[in-house]
Write a protein that holds these residues in place. Structure first.
Motif, PDB file in Angstrom:
ATOM      1  N   PRO A  23     -58.025  39.781  18.590  1.00  0.00           N
ATOM      2  CA  PRO A  23     -57.094  40.684  17.898  1.00  0.00           C
ATOM      3  C   PRO A  23     -57.603  41.010  16.489  1.00  0.00           C
ATOM      4  CG  PRO A  23     -55.909  38.891  18.956  1.00  0.00           C
ATOM      5  CD  PRO A  23     -57.365  38.550  19.026  1.00  0.00           C
ATOM      6  N   SER A  24     -57.442  42.240  16.079  1.00  0.00           N
ATOM      7  CA  SER A  24     -57.871  42.640  14.744  1.00  0.00           C
ATOM      8  C   SER A  24     -56.983  41.987  13.694  1.00  0.00           C
ATOM      9  CB  SER A  24     -57.799  44.157  14.599  1.00  0.00           C
ATOM     10  OG  SER A  24     -58.018  44.539  13.253  1.00  0.00           O
ATOM     11  N   PRO A  25     -57.566  41.544  12.579  1.00  0.00           N
ATOM     12  CA  PRO A  25     -56.749  40.972  11.499  1.00  0.00           C
ATOM     13  C   PRO A  25     -56.091  42.043  10.637  1.00  0.00           C
ATOM     14  CG  PRO A  25     -59.064  40.910  10.892  1.00  0.00           C
ATOM     15  CD  PRO A  25     -59.009  41.413  12.308  1.00  0.00           C
ATOM     16  N   TYR A  26     -56.251  43.315  11.032  1.00  0.00           N
ATOM     17  CA  TYR A  26     -55.718  44.416  10.234  1.00  0.00           C
ATOM     18  C   TYR A  26     -54.814  45.329  11.051  1.00  0.00           C
ATOM     19  CZ  TYR A  26     -59.652  43.016   7.305  1.00  0.00           C
ATOM     20  OH  TYR A  26     -60.543  42.283   6.559  1.00  0.00           O
ATOM     21  N   HIS A  27     -53.786  45.827  10.381  1.00  0.00           N
ATOM     22  CA  HIS A  27     -52.994  46.921  10.921  1.00  0.00           C
ATOM     23  C   HIS A  27     -53.671  48.225  10.505  1.00  0.00           C
ATOM     24  CE1 HIS A  27     -49.558  44.576  12.234  1.00  0.00           C
ATOM     25  NE2 HIS A  27     -49.437  44.013  11.051  1.00  0.00           N
ATOM     26  N   GLU A  28     -53.572  49.238  11.343  1.00  0.00           N
ATOM     27  CA  GLU A  28     -54.034  50.575  10.966  1.00  0.00           C
ATOM     28  C   GLU A  28     -52.827  51.339  10.430  1.00  0.00           C
ATOM     29  OE1 GLU A  28     -56.056  52.522  14.115  1.00  0.00           O
ATOM     30  OE2 GLU A  28     -57.796  51.196  14.040  1.00  0.00           O
ATOM     31  N   ALA A  29     -52.824  51.610   9.136  1.00  0.00           N
ATOM     32  CA  ALA A  29     -51.679  52.255   8.487  1.00  0.00           C
ATOM     33  C   ALA A  29     -52.009  53.701   8.147  1.00  0.00           C
ATOM     34  CB  ALA A  29     -51.295  51.496   7.226  1.00  0.00           C
ATOM     35  N   GLU A  30     -51.033  54.556   8.301  1.00  0.00           N
ATOM     36  CA  GLU A  30     -51.217  55.967   7.971  1.00  0.00           C
ATOM     37  C   GLU A  30     -50.889  56.205   6.503  1.00  0.00           C
ATOM     38  OE1 GLU A  30     -49.370  60.407   9.023  1.00  0.00           O
ATOM     39  OE2 GLU A  30     -48.708  58.633  10.139  1.00  0.00           O
ATOM     40  N   ILE A  64     -56.569  45.128   1.808  1.00  0.00           N
ATOM     41  CA  ILE A  64     -56.555  46.479   2.350  1.00  0.00           C
ATOM     42  C   ILE A  64     -57.951  47.070   2.217  1.00  0.00           C
ATOM     43  CG2 ILE A  64     -54.129  46.764   1.666  1.00  0.00           C
ATOM     44  CD1 ILE A  64     -55.082  48.828  -0.382  1.00  0.00           C
ATOM     45  N   GLY A  65     -58.233  48.066   3.033  1.00  0.00           N
ATOM     46  CA  GLY A  65     -59.571  48.639   2.967  1.00  0.00           C
ATOM     47  C   GLY A  65     -59.789  49.771   3.939  1.00  0.00           C
ATOM     48  N   LEU A  66     -61.049  50.088   4.148  1.00  0.00           N
ATOM     49  CA  LEU A  66     -61.446  51.202   4.992  1.00  0.00           C
ATOM     50  C   LEU A  66     -62.533  50.757   5.959  1.00  0.00           C
ATOM     51  CD1 LEU A  66     -61.700  53.929   2.199  1.00  0.00           C
ATOM     52  CD2 LEU A  66     -59.879  53.740   3.910  1.00  0.00           C
ATOM     53  N   PRO A  67     -62.594  51.356   7.136  1.00  0.00           N
ATOM     54  CA  PRO A  67     -63.654  51.020   8.088  1.00  0.00           C
ATOM     55  C   PRO A  67     -65.005  51.538   7.598  1.00  0.00           C
ATOM     56  CG  PRO A  67     -62.356  52.860   8.898  1.00  0.00           C
ATOM     57  CD  PRO A  67     -61.651  52.355   7.678  1.00  0.00           C
ATOM     58  N   THR A  68     -66.078  50.962   8.082  1.00  0.00           N
ATOM     59  CA  THR A  68     -67.426  51.399   7.728  1.00  0.00           C
ATOM     60  C   THR A  68     -68.241  51.652   8.984  1.00  0.00           C
ATOM     61  OG1 THR A  68     -68.367  49.171   7.674  1.00  0.00           O
ATOM     62  CG2 THR A  68     -67.330  49.969   5.640  1.00  0.00           C
ATOM     63  N   GLU A  69     -69.399  52.243   8.809  1.00  0.00           N
ATOM     64  CA  GLU A  69     -70.262  52.544   9.949  1.00  0.00           C
ATOM     65  C   GLU A  69     -70.795  51.278  10.605  1.00  0.00           C
ATOM     66  OE1 GLU A  69     -73.300  55.096   8.508  1.00  0.00           O
ATOM     67  OE2 GLU A  69     -71.978  56.840   8.269  1.00  0.00           O
ATOM     68  N   THR A  70     -70.839  50.181   9.870  1.00  0.00           N
ATOM     69  CA  THR A  70     -71.351  48.928  10.424  1.00  0.00           C
ATOM     70  C   THR A  70     -70.332  48.236  11.327  1.00  0.00           C
ATOM     71  OG1 THR A  70     -70.529  47.577   8.583  1.00  0.00           O
ATOM     72  CG2 THR A  70     -72.692  48.588   8.326  1.00  0.00           C
ATOM     73  N   GLY A  71     -69.083  48.704  11.265  1.00  0.00           N
ATOM     74  CA  GLY A  71     -68.051  48.066  12.057  1.00  0.00           C
ATOM     75  C   GLY A  71     -67.308  46.990  11.292  1.00  0.00           C
ATOM     76  N   LYS A  72     -67.881  46.565  10.159  1.00  0.00           N
ATOM     77  CA  LYS A  72     -67.213  45.567   9.318  1.00  0.00           C
ATOM     78  C   LYS A  72     -66.492  46.296   8.198  1.00  0.00           C
ATOM     79  CE  LYS A  72     -68.016  41.361   6.636  1.00  0.00           C
ATOM     80  NZ  LYS A  72     -69.043  40.391   6.140  1.00  0.00           N
ATOM     81  N   PRO A  73     -65.171  46.189   8.146  1.00  0.00           N
ATOM     82  CA  PRO A  73     -64.430  46.954   7.134  1.00  0.00           C
ATOM     83  C   PRO A  73     -64.716  46.477   5.720  1.00  0.00           C
ATOM     84  CG  PRO A  73     -62.982  45.407   8.241  1.00  0.00           C
ATOM     85  CD  PRO A  73     -64.279  45.384   8.991  1.00  0.00           C
ATOM     86  N   LEU A  74     -64.577  47.400   4.793  1.00  0.00           N
ATOM     87  CA  LEU A  74     -64.737  47.101   3.375  1.00  0.00           C
ATOM     88  C   LEU A  74     -63.349  46.897   2.801  1.00  0.00           C
ATOM     89  CD1 LEU A  74     -66.750  46.998   0.981  1.00  0.00           C
ATOM     90  CD2 LEU A  74     -66.364  49.442   0.680  1.00  0.00           C
ATOM     91  N   VAL A  75     -63.039  45.668   2.359  1.00  0.00           N
ATOM     92  CA  VAL A  75     -61.680  45.355   1.924  1.00  0.00           C
ATOM     93  C   VAL A  75     -61.676  44.630   0.582  1.00  0.00           C
ATOM     94  CG1 VAL A  75     -60.816  45.200   4.292  1.00  0.00           C
ATOM     95  CG2 VAL A  75     -61.660  43.140   3.152  1.00  0.00           C
ATOM     96  N   ARG A  76     -60.510  44.653  -0.059  1.00  0.00           N
ATOM     97  CA  ARG A  76     -60.290  43.879  -1.279  1.00  0.00           C
ATOM     98  C   ARG A  76     -58.793  43.589  -1.376  1.00  0.00           C
ATOM     99  NH1 ARG A  76     -60.061  47.042  -6.914  1.00  0.00           N
ATOM    100  NH2 ARG A  76     -58.717  45.235  -7.263  1.00  0.00           N
ATOM    101  N   ALA A  77     -58.457  42.652  -2.253  1.00  0.00           N
ATOM    102  CA  ALA A  77     -57.063  42.237  -2.395  1.00  0.00           C
ATOM    103  C   ALA A  77     -56.291  43.214  -3.275  1.00  0.00           C
ATOM    104  CB  ALA A  77     -57.001  40.832  -2.988  1.00  0.00           C
ATOM    105  N   TYR A  78     -55.112  43.594  -2.827  1.00  0.00           N
ATOM    106  CA  TYR A  78     -54.207  44.463  -3.573  1.00  0.00           C
ATOM    107  C   TYR A  78     -52.805  43.887  -3.533  1.00  0.00           C
ATOM    108  CZ  TYR A  78     -57.137  48.635  -4.314  1.00  0.00           C
ATOM    109  OH  TYR A  78     -58.089  49.523  -4.738  1.00  0.00           O
ATOM    110  N   SER A  79     -52.152  43.819  -4.679  1.00  0.00           N
ATOM    111  CA  SER A  79     -50.750  43.433  -4.700  1.00  0.00           C
ATOM    112  C   SER A  79     -49.924  44.557  -4.076  1.00  0.00           C
ATOM    113  CB  SER A  79     -50.270  43.202  -6.135  1.00  0.00           C
ATOM    114  OG  SER A  79     -50.888  42.073  -6.707  1.00  0.00           O
TER     115      SER A  79
END
Length: 271
Positions: free
Chosen positions: A14-21, A53-68
């Motif tokens: 299971p993905s550790p991320y929700h896909e949010a609009e 939170i973050g964005l997907p990348t071409e490598t398949g590993k998302p680029l994320v960082r912590a946000y309050s």
């Protein structure tokens, strides 16, 4: 004849991320912006927590960082407040999002900037610099905040007055909130300071605390009182460390989820 055994494919993890609009984007300045995201039905958090939170990348590993999370726990959407960094791996892309785009939201919020990490008191000081205002947008819209504390002080320190994002909200808009508007009008004080241009509250928040101006401006006895004051800190590492030392000098003790105290800071951001 040899039978070939079919090897069952392993079930996908299971993905550790929700896909949010992306629902909306507001650019405050050329360095600050906010955005709202759809919220998954099973996403739960405490006001003041942060999430990856973050964005997907071409490598398949998302680029994320912590946000309050800047929205309160009861809100139907998730709100975030971010800086823009031209060459930042994530923010250089994130600042270009538009309604309808997809942003990844981690499924496990956490953090210490929550009411659970504080013992009881009379006044709650929410001290932040820059985008460190984000968790206060959440905590200040939390009903329990006003039932636990008679006075709530939101302090926001920035370089220029134009960087005081959400100023109009804290000076009046929050009073129209259907859930906590009346309480905020009676109990909340907004205290902005600006460091690099003339302003009625000029200077670093730590300098104003040391000089006593902070307390005089708010009509308080000078100094933090361990029996009455509770403090949350978020923003620049320098401010957090300096203010924490000041608070300890007043005899206040740092708290955590496991052991509530007089003040809290987010060590995941400070290091």
């Amino acid at each position: 004849m040899t039978d070939t055994l079919a090897v069952a494919a392993k079930p996908a993890r299971p993905s550790p991320y929700h896909e949010a609009e992306v629902l909306w984007v507001k650019h405050w300045t050329d360095q600050l912006f906010s955005f709202g995201l759809s919220r998954a039905e099973d996403f739960r958090f405490r006001s003041g927590e942060f999430v990856m939170i973050g964005l997907p990348t071409e490598t398949g590993k998302p680029l994320v960082r912590a946000y309050s999370v800047a929205s309160p726990f009861w809100a139907e959407e998730l709100e975030f407040f971010s800086i823009k960094v031209a060459d930042g791996p994530l923010t250089s892309r994130l600042q270009k999002i538009q309604p309808g785009d997809t942003v990844l939201v981690g499924k496990k919020p956490t953090g210490t900037l929550v009411l659970d990490a504080l013992t009881g008191g009379e006044r709650l000081h929410l001290i932040g610099t820059g985008t460190g205002l984000a968790p206060w947008l959440s905590v200040a819209r939390e009903p329990e905040t006003y039932s636990r504390f008679g006075r709530v002080i939101v302090t926001h320190t920035v370089r220029k007055a134009e960087d005081l994002a959400y100023r109009e909200f804290f000076e009046g808009g929050i009073h129209e909130d259907p859930l906590i508007g009346d309480e905020a009008k009676a109990q909340l004080t907004y205290y902005p300071t600006v460091t690099r241009e003339p302003f009625h509250n000029a200077g670093r928040i730590t300098d104003r605390i040391r000089s006593g101006d902070y307390f005089r401006d708010l009509g308080l006895d000078e100094g933090f009182a361990p029996a009455k004051d509770r403090v949350m800190l978020c923003g620049s590492m320098a401010m957090i460390k300096e203010t924490a030392e000041l608070l300890e000098g007043y005899g206040m003790k740092e708290g955590s989820n496991a052991q509530p105290g007089d003040f809290v800071l987010e060590r995941a951001f400070v290091g």
